[in-house]
Design a protein around this motif. Sequence first.
Motif, PDB file in Angstrom:
ATOM      1  N   PRO A  86       0.733  -1.201  -0.012  1.00 44.33           N
ATOM      2  CA  PRO A  86      -0.010  -0.242  -0.130  1.00 44.33           C
ATOM      3  C   PRO A  86       0.850   1.176  -0.047  1.00 44.33           C
ATOM      4  CG  PRO A  86      -0.216  -1.065   2.165  1.00 44.33           C
ATOM      5  CD  PRO A  86       0.746  -1.967   1.412  1.00 44.33           C
ATOM      6  N   VAL A  87       0.615   2.067  -0.761  1.00 41.60           N
ATOM      7  CA  VAL A  87       1.306   3.417  -0.931  1.00 41.60           C
ATOM      8  C   VAL A  87       1.099   4.460   0.459  1.00 41.60           C
ATOM      9  CG1 VAL A  87       1.411   5.559  -2.290  1.00 41.60           C
ATOM     10  CG2 VAL A  87       1.064   3.391  -3.293  1.00 41.60           C
ATOM     11  N   PRO A  88       2.176   4.639   0.955  1.00 36.68           N
ATOM     12  CA  PRO A  88       1.910   5.187   2.330  1.00 36.68           C
ATOM     13  C   PRO A  88       1.529   6.746   2.018  1.00 36.68           C
ATOM     14  CG  PRO A  88       4.199   5.138   1.977  1.00 36.68           C
ATOM     15  CD  PRO A  88       3.473   4.306   0.796  1.00 36.68           C
ATOM     16  N   VAL A  89       0.273   6.939   2.752  1.00 37.41           N
ATOM     17  CA  VAL A  89      -0.117   8.261   2.459  1.00 37.41           C
ATOM     18  C   VAL A  89       0.626   9.270   3.245  1.00 37.41           C
ATOM     19  CG1 VAL A  89      -2.505   9.625   2.914  1.00 37.41           C
ATOM     20  CG2 VAL A  89      -2.294   7.211   2.037  1.00 37.41           C
ATOM     21  N   GLU A  90       0.939  10.360   2.866  1.00 38.66           N
ATOM     22  CA  GLU A  90       1.642  11.210   3.540  1.00 38.66           C
ATOM     23  C   GLU A  90       0.956  12.102   4.185  1.00 38.66           C
ATOM     24  OE1 GLU A  90       4.970  13.480   1.823  1.00 38.66           O
ATOM     25  OE2 GLU A  90       5.663  11.586   0.627  1.00 38.66           O
ATOM     26  N   THR A  91       0.911  12.158   5.410  1.00 33.00           N
ATOM     27  CA  THR A  91      -0.059  13.202   6.206  1.00 33.00           C
ATOM     28  C   THR A  91       0.497  14.676   6.363  1.00 33.00           C
ATOM     29  OG1 THR A  91      -0.717  11.182   7.753  1.00 33.00           O
ATOM     30  CG2 THR A  91      -1.080  13.255   8.582  1.00 33.00           C
ATOM     31  N   LYS A  92      -0.196  15.398   5.969  1.00 31.16           N
ATOM     32  CA  LYS A  92       0.273  16.901   5.767  1.00 31.16           C
ATOM     33  C   LYS A  92       0.223  17.515   7.429  1.00 31.16           C
ATOM     34  CE  LYS A  92       0.097  21.303   4.083  1.00 31.16           C
ATOM     35  NZ  LYS A  92       0.083  22.162   2.920  1.00 31.16           N
ATOM     36  N   VAL A  93       1.150  17.914   7.860  1.00 32.75           N
ATOM     37  CA  VAL A  93       1.387  18.414   9.237  1.00 32.75           C
ATOM     38  C   VAL A  93       1.390  19.904   9.251  1.00 32.75           C
ATOM     39  CG1 VAL A  93       2.256  18.260  11.565  1.00 32.75           C
ATOM     40  CG2 VAL A  93       2.190  16.349  10.216  1.00 32.75           C
ATOM     41  N   ASN A  94       0.678  20.524   9.742  1.00 31.06           N
ATOM     42  CA  ASN A  94       0.775  21.940   9.798  1.00 31.06           C
ATOM     43  C   ASN A  94       1.205  22.347  11.456  1.00 31.06           C
ATOM     44  OD1 ASN A  94      -0.207  22.686   7.400  1.00 31.06           O
ATOM     45  ND2 ASN A  94      -2.006  22.521   7.879  1.00 31.06           N
ATOM     46  N   PHE A  95       2.465  22.787  11.588  1.00 30.93           N
ATOM     47  CA  PHE A  95       3.241  23.091  12.859  1.00 30.93           C
ATOM     48  C   PHE A  95       3.352  24.388  13.135  1.00 30.93           C
ATOM     49  CE2 PHE A  95       6.897  22.265  15.754  1.00 30.93           C
ATOM     50  CZ  PHE A  95       6.193  22.086  16.671  1.00 30.93           C
ATOM     51  N   PHE A  96       2.787  24.894  14.223  1.00 31.64           N
ATOM     52  CA  PHE A  96       2.905  26.424  14.657  1.00 31.64           C
ATOM     53  C   PHE A  96       3.707  26.159  15.863  1.00 31.64           C
ATOM     54  CE2 PHE A  96      -0.250  26.304  11.521  1.00 31.64           C
ATOM     55  CZ  PHE A  96       0.023  27.349  10.391  1.00 31.64           C
ATOM     56  N   VAL A  97       4.594  27.570  15.923  1.00 26.25           N
ATOM     57  CA  VAL A  97       5.044  27.775  17.237  1.00 26.25           C
ATOM     58  C   VAL A  97       4.411  29.229  17.681  1.00 26.25           C
ATOM     59  CG1 VAL A  97       7.168  28.571  18.696  1.00 26.25           C
ATOM     60  CG2 VAL A  97       7.251  26.765  17.082  1.00 26.25           C
ATOM     61  N   GLU A  98       3.690  29.316  18.701  1.00 28.07           N
ATOM     62  CA  GLU A  98       2.913  30.457  19.137  1.00 28.07           C
ATOM     63  C   GLU A  98       3.536  30.951  20.199  1.00 28.07           C
ATOM     64  OE1 GLU A  98      -1.464  31.626  20.126  1.00 28.07           O
ATOM     65  OE2 GLU A  98      -1.297  30.225  18.397  1.00 28.07           O
ATOM     66  N   TYR A  99       3.787  32.451  20.438  1.00 26.92           N
ATOM     67  CA  TYR A  99       4.237  33.216  21.701  1.00 26.92           C
ATOM     68  C   TYR A  99       3.916  34.487  21.699  1.00 26.92           C
ATOM     69  CZ  TYR A  99       7.943  34.838  24.791  1.00 26.92           C
ATOM     70  OH  TYR A  99       8.484  35.634  25.735  1.00 26.92           O
ATOM     71  N   ALA A 100       3.474  34.660  22.782  1.00 27.03           N
ATOM     72  CA  ALA A 100       2.753  36.154  23.072  1.00 27.03           C
ATOM     73  C   ALA A 100       1.732  36.642  22.145  1.00 27.03           C
ATOM     74  CB  ALA A 100       3.972  37.290  23.083  1.00 27.03           C
ATOM     75  N   GLY A 101       0.967  35.783  21.740  1.00 31.12           N
ATOM     76  CA  GLY A 101      -0.213  36.047  20.856  1.00 31.12           C
ATOM     77  C   GLY A 101       0.232  36.053  19.413  1.00 31.12           C
ATOM     78  N   ALA A 102       1.513  35.766  18.864  1.00 34.10           N
ATOM     79  CA  ALA A 102       2.050  35.579  17.596  1.00 34.10           C
ATOM     80  C   ALA A 102       2.299  34.258  17.285  1.00 34.10           C
ATOM     81  CB  ALA A 102       3.042  36.885  17.229  1.00 34.10           C
ATOM     82  N   GLN A 103       2.251  34.037  16.147  1.00 35.71           N
ATOM     83  CA  GLN A 103       2.748  32.508  15.741  1.00 35.71           C
ATOM     84  C   GLN A 103       3.341  32.387  14.312  1.00 35.71           C
ATOM     85  OE1 GLN A 103      -0.768  30.090  14.590  1.00 35.71           O
ATOM     86  NE2 GLN A 103      -1.747  31.748  13.435  1.00 35.71           N
ATOM     87  N   VAL A 104       4.267  31.576  14.319  1.00 39.82           N
ATOM     88  CA  VAL A 104       5.311  31.431  13.340  1.00 39.82           C
ATOM     89  C   VAL A 104       5.258  29.746  12.966  1.00 39.82           C
ATOM     90  CG1 VAL A 104       7.774  31.404  12.657  1.00 39.82           C
ATOM     91  CG2 VAL A 104       6.902  32.914  13.847  1.00 39.82           C
ATOM     92  N   PRO A 105       4.930  29.536  11.422  1.00 42.94           N
ATOM     93  CA  PRO A 105       4.748  28.231  10.904  1.00 42.94           C
ATOM     94  C   PRO A 105       6.393  27.487  11.275  1.00 42.94           C
ATOM     95  CG  PRO A 105       4.070  29.606   9.151  1.00 42.94           C
ATOM     96  CD  PRO A 105       4.438  30.433  10.224  1.00 42.94           C
ATOM     97  N   VAL A 106       6.490  26.269  11.241  1.00 34.46           N
ATOM     98  CA  VAL A 106       7.975  25.700  11.584  1.00 34.46           C
ATOM     99  C   VAL A 106       8.470  25.617  10.122  1.00 34.46           C
ATOM    100  CG1 VAL A 106       8.919  23.295  12.297  1.00 34.46           C
ATOM    101  CG2 VAL A 106       7.319  24.561  13.755  1.00 34.46           C
ATOM    102  N   GLU A 107       7.773  25.467   8.838  1.00 38.41           N
ATOM    103  CA  GLU A 107       8.309  25.391   7.680  1.00 38.41           C
ATOM    104  C   GLU A 107       9.159  26.694   7.392  1.00 38.41           C
ATOM    105  OE1 GLU A 107       4.778  24.530   8.073  1.00 38.41           O
ATOM    106  OE2 GLU A 107       5.220  22.213   8.054  1.00 38.41           O
TER     107      GLU A 107
END
Length: 151
Positions: A86-107
Amino acid sequence: MATTKKTTAKTAPAKTAPVKEEPVKKTVAKAEPAKTVATAAKKAEPAKTENVKVETVKKAEPVKKAPVKKAAPKKVAPKKVAPKKPVPVETKVNFFVEYAGAQVPVEEVIKNVKATYGKDAKEISIYLKPEESKAYFVADGNAEEMDVFFC
């Protein structure tokens, strides 16, 4: 002195009295529909006597031809087909770092670290410190740092 000649007499084979041959009795076994030739031959034999010769005539059995052996078709081994994985299904992961009300995507942090290093690296380790707004990284054994802006 008189010499005498010795003559050796050749011995002739002993003559035997001529053997009187008695006439040979021939019996023909008639095949009956339900009986085999062997059974008919046994019945045709007369009782044994000492001086009587008996010949039995056997019917010639038809010559059976050996069946012609046909060459067996070559068996072809079926091709082994590997089971489809079976072809492995890549799971898209959205990962964010949030600090003091602001966020930055890890990518975005990873993309900026690669741009700061300037060349392709075999291995990169990133340490993010949001309270300092900095990212510390080690790329191929070289330690560096960069600023991270939380928006």
